[in-house]
Write a protein that holds these residues in place. Structure first.
Motif, short mmCIF file in Angstrom:
data_model
loop_
_atom_site.label_atom_id
_atom_site.label_comp_id
_atom_site.label_asym_id
_atom_site.label_seq_id
_atom_site.Cartn_x
_atom_site.Cartn_y
_atom_site.Cartn_z
N SER A 66 0.68 -1.21 0.03
CA SER A 66 0.27 0.08 -0.04
C SER A 66 0.94 1.37 -0.11
O SER A 66 1.91 1.29 0.63
N ALA A 68 0.28 3.79 1.29
CA ALA A 68 0.07 4.55 2.47
C ALA A 68 1.18 4.14 3.52
O ALA A 68 1.46 4.90 4.37
N ILE A 71 4.02 6.42 3.50
CA ILE A 71 3.61 8.02 3.71
C ILE A 71 3.51 7.95 5.33
O ILE A 71 4.24 8.89 5.99
N HIS A 77 1.86 11.11 10.26
CA HIS A 77 0.73 10.46 9.58
C HIS A 77 0.51 9.17 10.23
O HIS A 77 1.47 8.40 10.89
N LEU A 79 -2.19 5.31 10.08
CA LEU A 79 -2.71 4.53 9.02
C LEU A 79 -4.04 4.30 9.47
O LEU A 79 -4.41 4.14 10.60
N ILE A 111 -7.16 13.87 2.29
CA ILE A 111 -6.83 12.48 2.36
C ILE A 111 -6.78 11.72 0.88
O ILE A 111 -5.76 11.17 0.43
N ASN A 115 -3.46 10.23 -0.72
CA ASN A 115 -3.35 8.61 -0.97
C ASN A 115 -3.83 8.33 -2.55
O ASN A 115 -3.50 7.24 -2.78
N GLU A 116 -3.95 9.52 -3.19
CA GLU A 116 -4.17 9.34 -4.58
C GLU A 116 -5.21 8.48 -4.97
O GLU A 116 -5.46 7.47 -5.60
N LEU A 128 -5.20 3.68 4.37
CA LEU A 128 -5.04 5.20 3.77
C LEU A 128 -4.02 5.94 5.01
O LEU A 128 -4.10 5.51 6.14
N ALA A 129 -3.01 6.62 4.51
CA ALA A 129 -2.49 7.48 5.53
C ALA A 129 -3.28 8.89 5.69
O ALA A 129 -3.57 9.34 4.81
#
Length: 275
Positions: A66, A68, A71, A77, A79, A111, A115-116, A128-129
């Motif tokens: 991932s 994330a 990141i 940050h 998760l 967000i 995380n694109e 997700l970060a």
């Protein structure tokens, strides 16, 4: 005469040999002959086997890490594990630290861009970060909005958000930060959460401001609660189950922890109890 006879005998010898050989074959005899050796040319007459290609095994499918994870390397940050029905807006609302103004406001677009991803990309279990926005100088997460998301204080909800106490944080010199959050908010059922805290190489928060250069080092402790109190973690070195106001909780500690799970659990408090 002697010479003439001798010449005649010599002339007849080949014929006599042929006749003798034929006679031997008729009698079932076998005549062995030695083959005349062939002069060597220095080159091998053996055929060199053609090397056959070695079959290669196709590599097994490896899950793509991932983004994330790359990141969320430090407490700037953490998760978040996407749950069923999540949207970028609902996720931002859970970790929005703003109280009455825009300070600490977390926009859904932040967000998504970080995380694109868009809402269409979200799937349960995805990581997700999330930018860390503490609610106060003493907090290490946006506890106010997270409590709202869990329904803390609502009628029929006895679950509380337990976090490391000030004493516990000071015991580790402030080197503890939220690493991963799993939130369950089923409609009409008991909510639950799993909060994983990691040690950091240096304090991640100073007066409510995140140190962007701090880095996660190793797991410290994890607390699971409510509908997720059955969470398991084989990496933990000690586990303690306890109950509070009819809600089940489970606390794990890991190799680097200085206290056992029971002692650590007693040092987890609500935001109101910490102040």
């Amino acid at each position: 005469m002697r010479n003439g006879l001798s010449l005649a005998v010599r002339a007849a010898l080949p014929a006599l040999l042929i006749f003798a050989l034929a006679a031997c074959e008729d009698e079932g005899g076998t005549v062995e002959t030695t083959p005349t050796p062939t002069p060597s040319t220095g080159e091998s007459t053996l055929e060199t086997p053609t090397p056959q290609p070695t079959p290669t095994e196709e590599p097994a499918d490896t899950p793509t890490p991932s983004p994330a994870l790359g990141i969320a390397v430090g407490p700037e940050h953490f998760l978040y594990v996407v749950a069923e029905g999540d949207t970028l807006e609902s996720i931002a609302g859970m970790f929005d630290a703003a109280v009455g103004d825009d300070e600490g406001y977390l926009a859904p677009e932040q967000i998504g861009e970080l995380n694109e991803v868009s809402d269409a990309d979200l799937e349960p279990g995805m990581l997700l970060a999330i930018p860390a926005l503490p609610s106060s100088a003493e907090a290490i997460m946006a506890e106010n909005s997270l409590e709202d998301a869990l329904g803390v204080g609502e009628d029929g909800i006895a679950l509380v958000l337990l976090q490391p106490s000030r004493e516990l944080m000071e015991g580790y010199l402030g080197r503890v930060a939220l690493y991963r959050a799993t939130i369950e908010r089923p409609n009409g059922e008991e909510p639950g959460y799993v909060m994983e805290y990691w040690f950091t190489e240096r304090p991640g928060f100073r007066a409510g401001v995140v140190d962007p250069d701090a880095r996660y080092v190793e797991p410290a402790f994890t607390i699971a609660a409510g509908s997720l109190a059955g969470y398991e973690d084989d990496d933990a070195v000690d586990v303690w189950d306890f109950e509070r106001d009819g809600v089940e909780y489970r606390l794990f500690v890991y190799e680097g922890a200085e206290q056992d799970a029971e002692t650590t659990a007693l040092m987890f408090v609500t935001a109101a109890e910490r102040q």
